[in-house]
Motif scaffolding. Structure first.
Motif, PDB file in Angstrom:
ATOM      1  N   THR A 127       0.849  -1.193   0.000  1.00 13.97           N
ATOM      2  CA  THR A 127       0.000   0.000   0.000  1.00 13.97           C
ATOM      3  C   THR A 127       0.887   1.246   0.000  1.00 13.97           C
ATOM      4  N   PRO A 128       0.715   2.137  -0.975  1.00 10.85           N
ATOM      5  CA  PRO A 128       1.569   3.339  -0.975  1.00 10.85           C
ATOM      6  C   PRO A 128       1.200   4.274   0.177  1.00 10.85           C
ATOM      7  N   PHE A 129       2.161   5.075   0.622  1.00  6.59           N
ATOM      8  CA  PHE A 129       1.864   6.135   1.594  1.00  6.59           C
ATOM      9  C   PHE A 129       1.131   7.263   0.869  1.00  6.59           C
ATOM     10  N   ASP A 130       0.361   7.988   1.658  1.00  8.47           N
ATOM     11  CA  ASP A 130      -0.452   9.075   1.117  1.00  8.47           C
ATOM     12  C   ASP A 130       0.344  10.386   1.242  1.00  8.47           C
ATOM     13  N   LYS A 131       0.653  11.016   0.129  1.00 10.52           N
ATOM     14  CA  LYS A 131       1.552  12.180   0.205  1.00 10.52           C
ATOM     15  C   LYS A 131       1.003  13.352   1.047  1.00 10.52           C
TER      16      LYS A 131
END
Ligand code: NAP
Ligand code: GLV
Length: 309
Positions: A127-131
């Motif tokens: 899951t990518p981090f949320d910028k």
């Protein structure tokens, strides 16, 4: 004009001397050796022993061949009225921006996690981090911190800074003073330390401050080893509060082979190379500033001895 040169790294002294001679052709430039008590007009030094500076007759100013003057001030060997001048950027800011941006992107894009998965031949999309939630906090937004901020803004990170005095750097939310430190920390998913080492900032990265970062935060220390209480960082990584760290500076350098940091896979280590002094540029700054001092001018990069940077 007599110039005394000393470089604790003891590397490339010949290049240093030829660069200095190129910008100061009329000067008599000598390398300090034990027992040299002769007068000098200027000292150009990097981490000198006290004997290089102590009771040096004729000295008009001391030039530090780097940004941080902590090693010189800790000697207690300089009269308070003697100008101490550091290298102002001199090609270091862009290197710091490269280093810090690389470390932030590596953590943000989860490249360390992907490397660990690759070691196990595992194909898995994490899951990518949320910028927008990925605040990057820079402790110290002077010459080097400002350049780091500009680079991170380019990648769209929310960037905020902490300094002694409030700033209006475009795009960067400013926090200032001890009373705003906790709010700054609470907003920092990545913390970059770019402070000078002074009695006020020594040990500032400790259990109490690092615990105020959001859980899963990441630390980048490119300032001085003396800012970090190393055992506190290790404990917080083991407890899962800090996800990992990229460290370029250490309490003891070279970092001893038995140091536990070497065994911690969540800590990335480099040997104090995040921003190296660019010799030709540093020599050019020193030459230009000596000429300015000789004309009676005040020069940029003069250390405020009450603040220690
Ligand atoms: P600088 O221009 O003097 O900036 C220092 C910043 O720290 C300023 O924003 C200052 O706030 C802030 N600051 C200092 N004391 C503070 C305090 N007690 N509380 C809050 N903020 C404080 O320094 P620089 O040229 O960016 O360099 C910073 C340090 O980087 C150097 O001192 C050196 O130790 C380190 N360095 C490391 C490497 C490496 O290779 N690892 C290379 C170069 C430099 P104000 O603006 O309000 O005064
Ligand atoms: C390097 O650490 C510097 O202070 O320039």
């Amino acid at each position: 004009m007599r110039i005394l040169f000393y470089n604790a790294d003891n590397q490339h002294d010949d290049i240093w001397l030829s660069n200095l001679r190129a910008v100061l052709p009329q000067a008599d430039i000598r390398t300090w050796h034990a027992g040299d008590h002769e007068p000098a007009d200027y000292a150009v030094v990097w981490r000198p022993p006290a004997a290089v500076l102590q009771e040096r007759a004729g000295l008009k100013a001391v030039f530090n061949l780097g940004a941080g003057v902590d090693a010189i001030l800790q000697l207690g060997a300089l009269p308070a009225s003697l100008p101490l001048i550091r290298i102002d950027d001199g090609g270091m800011a862009i290197q710091m921006a490269e280093y810090a941006t690389h470390a932030v992107l590596r953590y943000f894009r989860r490249f360390d996690d992907y490397e660990r998965l690759a070691d196990k031949s595992t194909w898995e999309q994490l899951t990518p981090f949320d910028k927008p939630d990925f605040g990057v906090g820079i402790l110290g937004i002077g010459v080097l911190g400002t350049r780091i901020a500009g680079s991170l803004l380019h990648f769209g990170f929310p960037v905020h800074s902490w300094s002694r005095t409030a700033k209006d750097t475009p795009g960067v939310k400013s926090y200032a003073g001890v009373q705003q430190l906790d709010d700054f920390l609470a907003a920092s998913r990545v913390l970059i330390c770019m402070l000078p080492l002074t009695p006020e900032t020594s040990g500032i990265l400790n259990r109490s401050t690092l615990s105020k970062l959001p859980r899963g935060s990441y630390l980048i220390n490119v300032a001085r080893g003396g800012h970090l209480v190393e055992a506190d960082l290790l404990a917080l990584i083991h407890e899962g509060h800090i996800a990992g760290a990229t460290l370029d500076v250490f309490g003891e350098e070279p970092l001893p082979p038995a140091h536990p940091f070497w065994q911690e896979p969540r800590i990335s280590i480099t040997p104090h190379i995040s921003a190296l002094t660019v010799r030709a540029e540093a020599a050019r700054q020193v030459g230009g500033k000596i000429a300015a001092l000789e004309r009676g001018e005040v020069v940029a990069g003069t250390i405020d001895r009450t603040k220690g940077y």
